[in-house]
Motif scaffolding. Structure first.
Motif, PDB file in Angstrom:
ATOM      1  N   TYR A  23       0.826  -1.209   0.000  1.00  0.00           N
ATOM      2  CA  TYR A  23       0.000   0.000   0.000  1.00  0.00           C
ATOM      3  C   TYR A  23       0.859   1.258   0.000  1.00  0.00           C
ATOM      4  O   TYR A  23       2.074   1.225   0.157  1.00  0.00           O
ATOM      5  CB  TYR A  23      -0.917  -0.009   1.227  1.00  0.00           C
ATOM      6  CG  TYR A  23      -1.806  -1.222   1.293  1.00  0.00           C
ATOM      7  CD1 TYR A  23      -2.980  -1.295   0.557  1.00  0.00           C
ATOM      8  CD2 TYR A  23      -1.457  -2.322   2.080  1.00  0.00           C
ATOM      9  CE1 TYR A  23      -3.792  -2.421   0.603  1.00  0.00           C
ATOM     10  CE2 TYR A  23      -2.256  -3.453   2.134  1.00  0.00           C
ATOM     11  CZ  TYR A  23      -3.421  -3.499   1.389  1.00  0.00           C
ATOM     12  OH  TYR A  23      -4.221  -4.617   1.432  1.00  0.00           O
ATOM     13  N   SER A  24       0.174   2.382  -0.189  1.00  0.00           N
ATOM     14  CA  SER A  24       0.835   3.685  -0.131  1.00  0.00           C
ATOM     15  C   SER A  24       0.805   4.206   1.300  1.00  0.00           C
ATOM     16  O   SER A  24      -0.158   3.994   2.039  1.00  0.00           O
ATOM     17  CB  SER A  24       0.113   4.680  -1.048  1.00  0.00           C
ATOM     18  OG  SER A  24       0.500   6.005  -0.770  1.00  0.00           O
ATOM     19  N   GLN A  73      -2.214   6.360   1.920  1.00  0.00           N
ATOM     20  CA  GLN A  73      -3.451   5.627   2.138  1.00  0.00           C
ATOM     21  C   GLN A  73      -3.529   5.121   3.570  1.00  0.00           C
ATOM     22  O   GLN A  73      -4.576   5.251   4.229  1.00  0.00           O
ATOM     23  CB  GLN A  73      -3.549   4.444   1.171  1.00  0.00           C
ATOM     24  CG  GLN A  73      -4.826   3.632   1.335  1.00  0.00           C
ATOM     25  CD  GLN A  73      -4.929   2.478   0.335  1.00  0.00           C
ATOM     26  OE1 GLN A  73      -4.006   2.233  -0.451  1.00  0.00           O
ATOM     27  NE2 GLN A  73      -6.034   1.759   0.363  1.00  0.00           N
ATOM     28  N   ALA A 132      -1.082  12.654  -1.679  1.00  0.00           N
ATOM     29  CA  ALA A 132      -1.305  11.558  -2.623  1.00  0.00           C
ATOM     30  C   ALA A 132      -1.697  12.102  -4.001  1.00  0.00           C
ATOM     31  O   ALA A 132      -1.222  11.611  -5.039  1.00  0.00           O
ATOM     32  CB  ALA A 132      -2.388  10.622  -2.100  1.00  0.00           C
ATOM     33  N   TRP A 161      -3.299   4.058  -4.613  1.00  0.00           N
ATOM     34  CA  TRP A 161      -4.191   3.472  -3.613  1.00  0.00           C
ATOM     35  C   TRP A 161      -4.935   2.279  -4.211  1.00  0.00           C
ATOM     36  O   TRP A 161      -5.347   2.305  -5.372  1.00  0.00           O
ATOM     37  CB  TRP A 161      -5.198   4.508  -3.135  1.00  0.00           C
ATOM     38  CG  TRP A 161      -4.613   5.615  -2.290  1.00  0.00           C
ATOM     39  CD1 TRP A 161      -3.313   6.003  -2.245  1.00  0.00           C
ATOM     40  CD2 TRP A 161      -5.318   6.454  -1.392  1.00  0.00           C
ATOM     41  NE1 TRP A 161      -3.157   7.045  -1.370  1.00  0.00           N
ATOM     42  CE2 TRP A 161      -4.369   7.352  -0.836  1.00  0.00           C
ATOM     43  CE3 TRP A 161      -6.657   6.567  -1.008  1.00  0.00           C
ATOM     44  CZ2 TRP A 161      -4.731   8.334   0.097  1.00  0.00           C
ATOM     45  CZ3 TRP A 161      -7.013   7.535  -0.087  1.00  0.00           C
ATOM     46  CH2 TRP A 161      -6.050   8.406   0.466  1.00  0.00           C
TER      47      TRP A 161
END
Length: 310
Positions: free
Chosen positions: A33-34, A37, A195, A218
């Motif tokens: 994941y980011s 996020q 983001a 995401w």
């Protein structure tokens, strides 16, 4: 605000323990994941918890504080600090990252002298030199083991130290719950904005884990991963409040050394969950940095005792 060093120490140690769990969770999520996020989900979960805390402490009217500008500045600084640290642990063993992050108490002690009027003692300067040597040993500059993400950890320590010094300025008029609420709000707004900026910039990870953790798009998380991100929200609510309360109740230089209690927990999680065994240079460097912090604390206590009339 009444000072209570003993309570402050307890709040700080407990906050450090709670936050160390978040390090392990986010490192585990960094391959999929980011970071933006994970922070956003964490902040969404933390928001209602913090609202309850603010109401429980009778501080709801203080959310529109006259010092909202300073509260916001501190919150943005902490957003930068935690982003840098989280990005670094995506590329580094947890023990290495926390060893370098341990310069934060030394920076806090130095900033306390500069901005809070704490009187320096010659041992403080000796401690800074000793801590610098420990950082150099941990970094292993010029060797194959050197990781450029180390710079992110050092930047995180500097930003974190600046933010905790601001708590001493805010603590006379703002509750820990209000300070933490502003911090979480900055995370909740700042992470999605970052983001969007990263996505529109066309920035690519170039194969580096830290950059990948920042630039990864995401995706819809699994149920297990959603629960882990949500768990970070509970951890963050408790940890941020405990740390803010600690730095409200005692001089920064007097309790910052107890940030070193993380040396017990973070390498343990790295060993248990990621099979990470600390390098010899990491152990030596961490010992020097921790020793420097203790040395600085002793020097500050000595200077305070000399300054006080008998």
């Amino acid at each position: 605000m009444q000072k209570n060093p003993l309570a402050a120490t307890g709040f700080l140690c407990l906050g450090v323990l709670i936050f160390s769990l978040q390090d392990a969770i986010l490192k585990g999520l960094s391959d999929t994941y980011s970071v933006t996020q994970a922070i956003t989900v964490r902040s969404i979960v933390a928001l209602p918890i913090l609202v309850v805390l603010v109401r429980a402490t009778g501080s709801i009217r203080f959310l529109l504080s006259k010092r909202a500008g300073l509260l916001t500045i501190r919150a943005v600084i902490l957003l930068g600090a935690y982003l840098c640290y989280y990005l670094s642990i995506a590329a580094m063993p947890l023990a290495d990252a926390i060893a370098l992050y341990f310069v934060a108490p030394l920076i806090i002690a130095g900033l306390g002298i500069l901005f809070l009027g704490e009187r320096p003692h010659q041992t403080t300067y000796m401690a800074l030199v000793l801590g610098l040597i420990g950082v150099i040993i941990t970094l292993e500059p010029g060797l194959a083991a050197f990781e450029w993400a180390s710079a992110l950890t050092l930047l995180a320590a500097a930003l974190y130290s600046s933010a905790q010094i601001l708590v001493r300025k805010l603590g006379d008029s703002e509750s820990a719950a209000v300070i933490t609420f502003y911090q979480n709000l900055a995370f909740l707004i700042g992470a999605p904005v970052l983001a969007i900026l990263v996505s529109s910039s066309g920035l690519e990870d170039a194969g580096h884990p830290s950059l990948a953790f920042l630039t990864r798009p995401w995706v819809w998380p699994t149920l297990n991963d959603t629960l882990l991100m949500a768990g970070c929200g509970v951890i963050a609510s408790a940890g941020m409040t405990l740390l803010a309360q600690a730095y409200r109740l005692a001089p920064a230089g007097n309790i910052a050394v107890f940030e070193y209690s993380a040396i017990i927990w973070v390498p343990l999680w790295g060993f248990l969950f990621f099979d990470e065994v600390p390098r010899f240079t990491t152990v030596v460097g961490a010992a020097l940095i921790c020793g420097a912090g203790l040395f600085a604390l002793i020097g500050q206590s000595f200077a305070k005792n000399v300054a006080e009339p008998t």
